[in-house]
Design a protein around this motif. Structure first.
Motif, mmCIF file in Angstrom:
data_model
loop_
_atom_site.group_PDB
_atom_site.id
_atom_site.type_symbol
_atom_site.label_atom_id
_atom_site.label_comp_id
_atom_site.label_asym_id
_atom_site.label_seq_id
_atom_site.Cartn_x
_atom_site.Cartn_y
_atom_site.Cartn_z
ATOM 1 N N GLN A 168 0.923 -1.143 -0.054
ATOM 2 C CA GLN A 168 -0.094 -0.038 -0.034
ATOM 3 C C GLN A 168 0.892 1.247 -0.025
ATOM 4 O O GLN A 168 0.538 2.168 -0.701
ATOM 5 C CB GLN A 168 -0.802 -0.124 1.205
ATOM 6 N N GLN A 169 1.913 1.086 0.791
ATOM 7 C CA GLN A 169 2.742 2.411 0.674
ATOM 8 C C GLN A 169 3.499 2.547 -0.434
ATOM 9 O O GLN A 169 3.767 3.913 -0.966
ATOM 10 C CB GLN A 169 3.831 2.212 1.789
ATOM 11 N N LYS A 170 3.799 1.524 -1.257
ATOM 12 C CA LYS A 170 4.519 1.603 -2.715
ATOM 13 C C LYS A 170 3.430 2.275 -3.598
ATOM 14 O O LYS A 170 3.612 3.250 -4.287
ATOM 15 C CB LYS A 170 4.901 0.100 -3.307
ATOM 16 N N SER A 171 1.966 1.808 -3.554
ATOM 17 C CA SER A 171 0.915 2.223 -4.223
ATOM 18 C C SER A 171 0.963 3.725 -3.889
ATOM 19 O O SER A 171 0.575 4.706 -5.058
ATOM 20 C CB SER A 171 -0.382 1.457 -4.016
ATOM 21 N N LEU A 172 0.868 4.355 -2.706
ATOM 22 C CA LEU A 172 0.615 5.652 -2.316
ATOM 23 C C LEU A 172 1.897 6.397 -2.942
ATOM 24 O O LEU A 172 1.471 7.740 -3.470
ATOM 25 C CB LEU A 172 0.492 5.882 -0.859
ATOM 26 N N ALA A 173 2.892 5.852 -2.902
ATOM 27 C CA ALA A 173 4.086 6.967 -3.446
ATOM 28 C C ALA A 173 3.946 6.849 -5.003
ATOM 29 O O ALA A 173 3.880 8.024 -5.344
ATOM 30 C CB ALA A 173 5.408 6.034 -3.211
ATOM 31 N N VAL A 174 3.321 6.033 -5.745
ATOM 32 C CA VAL A 174 2.968 6.007 -7.142
ATOM 33 C C VAL A 174 1.971 7.108 -7.154
ATOM 34 O O VAL A 174 2.027 7.926 -8.119
ATOM 35 C CB VAL A 174 2.393 4.695 -7.742
ATOM 36 N N VAL A 175 0.956 7.086 -6.522
ATOM 37 C CA VAL A 175 -0.349 7.998 -6.559
ATOM 38 C C VAL A 175 0.422 9.434 -6.265
ATOM 39 O O VAL A 175 -0.132 10.480 -7.036
ATOM 40 C CB VAL A 175 -1.367 7.553 -5.558
ATOM 41 N N ARG A 176 1.031 9.712 -5.248
ATOM 42 C CA ARG A 176 1.480 10.867 -5.105
ATOM 43 C C ARG A 176 2.509 11.520 -6.264
ATOM 44 O O ARG A 176 2.368 12.589 -6.676
ATOM 45 C CB ARG A 176 2.706 10.844 -3.694
ATOM 46 N N ASP A 177 3.110 10.601 -6.856
ATOM 47 C CA ASP A 177 3.936 11.076 -7.815
ATOM 48 C C ASP A 177 3.059 11.423 -9.136
ATOM 49 O O ASP A 177 3.210 12.329 -9.724
ATOM 50 C CB ASP A 177 4.932 9.993 -8.426
ATOM 51 N N VAL A 178 2.011 10.690 -9.278
ATOM 52 C CA VAL A 178 1.177 10.935 -10.257
ATOM 53 C C VAL A 178 0.317 12.175 -9.998
ATOM 54 O O VAL A 178 0.076 13.077 -11.118
ATOM 55 C CB VAL A 178 0.029 9.636 -10.333
ATOM 56 N N ILE A 179 -0.031 12.666 -8.726
ATOM 57 C CA ILE A 179 -0.549 13.801 -8.503
ATOM 58 C C ILE A 179 0.259 15.000 -8.861
ATOM 59 O O ILE A 179 -0.269 15.856 -9.304
ATOM 60 C CB ILE A 179 -1.351 13.765 -6.975
ATOM 61 N N SER A 180 1.465 14.698 -8.445
ATOM 62 C CA SER A 180 2.480 15.912 -8.459
ATOM 63 C C SER A 180 2.701 16.158 -10.045
ATOM 64 O O SER A 180 2.473 17.205 -10.452
ATOM 65 C CB SER A 180 3.898 15.466 -7.890
ATOM 66 N N THR A 181 2.639 15.150 -10.826
ATOM 67 C CA THR A 181 2.952 15.181 -12.288
ATOM 68 C C THR A 181 1.502 15.789 -12.656
ATOM 69 O O THR A 181 1.682 16.952 -13.562
ATOM 70 C CB THR A 181 2.860 13.894 -13.041
ATOM 71 N N ILE A 182 0.348 15.625 -12.475
ATOM 72 C CA ILE A 182 -0.772 16.183 -12.976
ATOM 73 C C ILE A 182 -0.989 17.521 -12.366
ATOM 74 O O ILE A 182 -1.340 18.557 -13.215
ATOM 75 C CB ILE A 182 -2.111 15.414 -12.422
ATOM 76 N N ALA A 183 -0.386 18.004 -11.178
ATOM 77 C CA ALA A 183 -0.443 19.237 -10.618
ATOM 78 C C ALA A 183 0.344 20.123 -11.703
ATOM 79 O O ALA A 183 0.102 21.322 -11.974
ATOM 80 C CB ALA A 183 -0.010 19.320 -9.325
ATOM 81 N N LYS A 184 1.768 19.564 -11.853
ATOM 82 C CA LYS A 184 2.681 20.432 -12.729
ATOM 83 C C LYS A 184 2.140 20.712 -14.212
ATOM 84 O O LYS A 184 2.069 21.860 -14.730
ATOM 85 C CB LYS A 184 3.983 19.866 -12.734
ATOM 86 N N GLU A 185 1.579 19.749 -14.708
ATOM 87 C CA GLU A 185 1.220 19.823 -16.043
ATOM 88 C C GLU A 185 -0.073 20.613 -16.161
ATOM 89 O O GLU A 185 -0.285 21.350 -17.044
ATOM 90 C CB GLU A 185 0.909 18.284 -16.533
ATOM 91 N N GLY A 186 -1.115 20.558 -15.190
ATOM 92 C CA GLY A 186 -2.210 21.213 -15.195
ATOM 93 C C GLY A 186 -2.119 22.562 -14.579
ATOM 94 O O GLY A 186 -2.992 23.281 -14.407
ATOM 95 N N GLN A 187 -1.089 22.991 -14.035
ATOM 96 C CA GLN A 187 -0.696 24.187 -13.432
ATOM 97 C C GLN A 187 -1.554 24.451 -12.288
ATOM 98 O O GLN A 187 -2.111 25.413 -12.151
ATOM 99 C CB GLN A 187 -0.716 25.422 -14.473
ATOM 100 N N TYR A 188 -1.905 23.405 -11.509
ATOM 101 C CA TYR A 188 -2.611 23.617 -10.313
ATOM 102 C C TYR A 188 -1.876 24.330 -9.250
ATOM 103 O O TYR A 188 -0.614 23.960 -8.869
ATOM 104 C CB TYR A 188 -2.839 22.212 -9.822
ATOM 105 N N ASP A 189 -2.473 25.244 -8.598
ATOM 106 C CA ASP A 189 -1.664 25.798 -7.198
ATOM 107 C C ASP A 189 -1.878 24.948 -5.987
ATOM 108 O O ASP A 189 -1.015 25.053 -5.348
ATOM 109 C CB ASP A 189 -2.486 27.256 -7.257
#
Length: 169
Positions: free
Chosen positions: A120-141
């Motif tokens: 679950q920790q491994k999955s959460l790390a992947v989820v966090r990375d994906v959220i960060s990527t989406i935030a950067k690409e989508g220019q979320y504040d």
């Protein structure tokens, strides 16, 4: 003194207008982690991986459980026909099997819980990375955890984007 109040009032009004404009300019997203974890394809992979990893131990526990039931049945059915020493021997054997079963089951459950936590920790790390990527690409504040906020517009929910992105990994 009148000038001082005019300056304060003007500064407060300008600050309020600036804050309102700044709030409108921010891009906000909301993610529901439980939805992401529930619907992500990784969940199925983790379940299958853990089932394969613990299959042998689970089967061993089931076998031990059958032996215990067999001994209990034998003691109940044949107890009167067997001698007292034979019944005592079977009861001791049963106690040993029950004790072994309890220890094995406890170790099995602890190991399984630990491994589930690791995965679950491994999955959460992947989820966090994906959220960060989406935030950067989508220019979320800011991206908020939807499970910890009282209300958000459904349009702000980016959980489906996160699930879609995780599916590619």
């Amino acid at each position: 003194m009148k000038t001082f109040f005019k300056v304060i009032t003007l500064a407060t009004a300008m600050g309020t207008i600036s804050a309102a404009n700044a709030a409108e300019a921010q891009k906000i997203g909301v993610v529901f982690p439980s939805k992401v974890m529930q619907e992500s394809p990784q969940r199925e992979r983790i379940i299958k991986k853990l089932e394969a990893e613990f299959k042998g131990r689970y089967e061993k526990l089931q076998s031990l459980e059958k032996e215990i039931k067999t001994l209990q049945t034998k003691i109940q059915k044949d107890g009167e026909l067997l001698g007292k020493s034979e019944v005592t021997k079977l009861q001791r054997e049963l106690e040993v099997k029950v004790s072994e079963y309890k220890l094995s089951r406890k170790a099995f459950e602890e190991d399984q819980r630990r491994r589930q936590g690791e995965e679950q920790q491994k999955s959460l790390a992947v989820v966090r990375d994906v959220i960060s990527t989406i935030a950067k690409e989508g220019q979320y504040d800011i991206i908020l955890n939807g499970e910890q906020i009282v209300f958000s517009k459904p349009a702000l929910d980016i959980s489906d984007k996160v699930i879609q992105e995780i599916s590619t990994k």
